[in-house]
Scaffold this active site. Sequence first.
Site, PDB file in Angstrom:
ATOM      1  N   CYS A 263       0.325   3.684   2.896  1.00 40.60           N
ATOM      2  CA  CYS A 263       0.850   3.058   4.122  1.00 40.60           C
ATOM      3  C   CYS A 263       2.354   3.286   4.213  1.00 40.60           C
ATOM      4  O   CYS A 263       2.887   3.568   5.287  1.00 40.60           O
ATOM      5  CB  CYS A 263       0.571   1.553   4.135  1.00 40.60           C
ATOM      6  SG  CYS A 263      -1.173   1.123   4.076  1.00 40.60           S
TER       7      CYS A 263
ATOM      8  N   CYS B  86       0.838  -1.211   0.000  1.00 41.21           N
ATOM      9  CA  CYS B  86       0.000   0.000   0.000  1.00 41.21           C
ATOM     10  C   CYS B  86       0.873   1.260   0.000  1.00 41.21           C
ATOM     11  O   CYS B  86       1.633   1.490   0.944  1.00 41.21           O
ATOM     12  CB  CYS B  86      -0.900  -0.073   1.228  1.00 41.21           C
ATOM     13  SG  CYS B  86      -1.618   1.480   1.766  1.00 41.21           S
TER      14      CYS B  86
END
Length: 98
Positions: free
Chosen positions: A26, A23
């Site tokens: 992230c 991600c």
Amino acid sequence: MATFSDIINSDQPVLVDFYADWCGPCQQMAPVLSELKSEVKGKAQVIKVDVDKNQKASQVYQIRSIPTMILFKKGQILWRHSGTSTKQQLKSVIESHL
């Protein structure tokens, strides 16, 4: 080693970052959380939970998008946010629950 349940049931606030290695947002949050962790050390905890490796926790807390941050204290959810945040936003949320 403390279990996830032991950690979130602490008397100290615990910010949990639900994330995944693949991600992008992230990955953006990783250095922010690292700095935050050192700034709140002794007052609060900051932990990361990989949603791919901990699918049960993801289901229990209904993680639909990542990153999702949840602030726990004594097992209770005090705050929840999906998406990126600034270190200052996260720090003020933690400090408001000390």
